[in-house]
Design a protein around this motif. Sequence first.
Motif, mmCIF file in Angstrom:
data_model
loop_
_atom_site.group_PDB
_atom_site.id
_atom_site.type_symbol
_atom_site.label_atom_id
_atom_site.label_comp_id
_atom_site.label_asym_id
_atom_site.label_seq_id
_atom_site.Cartn_x
_atom_site.Cartn_y
_atom_site.Cartn_z
ATOM 1 N N ALA A 15 8.955 -3.123 0.278
ATOM 2 C CA ALA A 15 8.725 -2.526 -0.716
ATOM 3 C C ALA A 15 9.134 -3.482 -2.246
ATOM 4 O O ALA A 15 8.639 -3.877 -3.203
ATOM 5 C CB ALA A 15 9.232 -1.067 -1.280
ATOM 6 N N HIS A 20 3.317 -0.584 -0.294
ATOM 7 C CA HIS A 20 3.773 1.152 -0.370
ATOM 8 C C HIS A 20 3.714 1.221 1.702
ATOM 9 O O HIS A 20 3.110 0.924 2.042
ATOM 10 C CB HIS A 20 2.806 1.170 -0.947
ATOM 11 C CG HIS A 20 3.498 3.314 -0.873
ATOM 12 N ND1 HIS A 20 4.437 3.686 -1.445
ATOM 13 C CD2 HIS A 20 2.608 4.172 -0.256
ATOM 14 C CE1 HIS A 20 3.761 5.772 -1.014
ATOM 15 N NE2 HIS A 20 2.515 5.244 -0.410
ATOM 16 N N SER A 70 1.916 -0.659 6.594
ATOM 17 C CA SER A 70 1.908 -0.821 5.251
ATOM 18 C C SER A 70 1.257 -1.500 4.153
ATOM 19 O O SER A 70 -0.338 -2.423 4.887
ATOM 20 C CB SER A 70 3.538 -1.922 5.031
ATOM 21 O OG SER A 70 4.743 -1.283 5.585
ATOM 22 N N GLU A 73 0.413 -1.788 -3.149
ATOM 23 C CA GLU A 73 0.021 -0.185 -4.183
ATOM 24 C C GLU A 73 -0.466 -0.732 -4.794
ATOM 25 O O GLU A 73 -1.536 -1.374 -5.140
ATOM 26 C CB GLU A 73 1.263 -0.992 -5.637
ATOM 27 C CG GLU A 73 3.333 -0.836 -4.456
ATOM 28 C CD GLU A 73 3.568 0.725 -4.772
ATOM 29 O OE1 GLU A 73 2.932 1.732 -4.719
ATOM 30 O OE2 GLU A 73 4.485 0.959 -4.146
#
Length: 75
Positions: A15, A20, A70, A73
Amino acid sequence: MLRTVSYHPVVRALAAHGLHTTVDVSRTYPQRRFTDERDRQYAIAAVRALFGDPAGREENGRFHCLHYESRPESR
């Protein structure tokens, strides 16, 4: 990631680099069989310590993993 280990430190690190992370809790992925009863007891205790349920998974003789993904974003 094995269910016996917390993935949260990795999620925090990713992060910090703009990623994300999501986890698919709808299924697990069986891994190797336990080498002995001590290995089994460790796995069961570790999963419970992370608030997981070893029933039908680790209690049946194998380590299990969860799938984490992952991505950058959304903008």
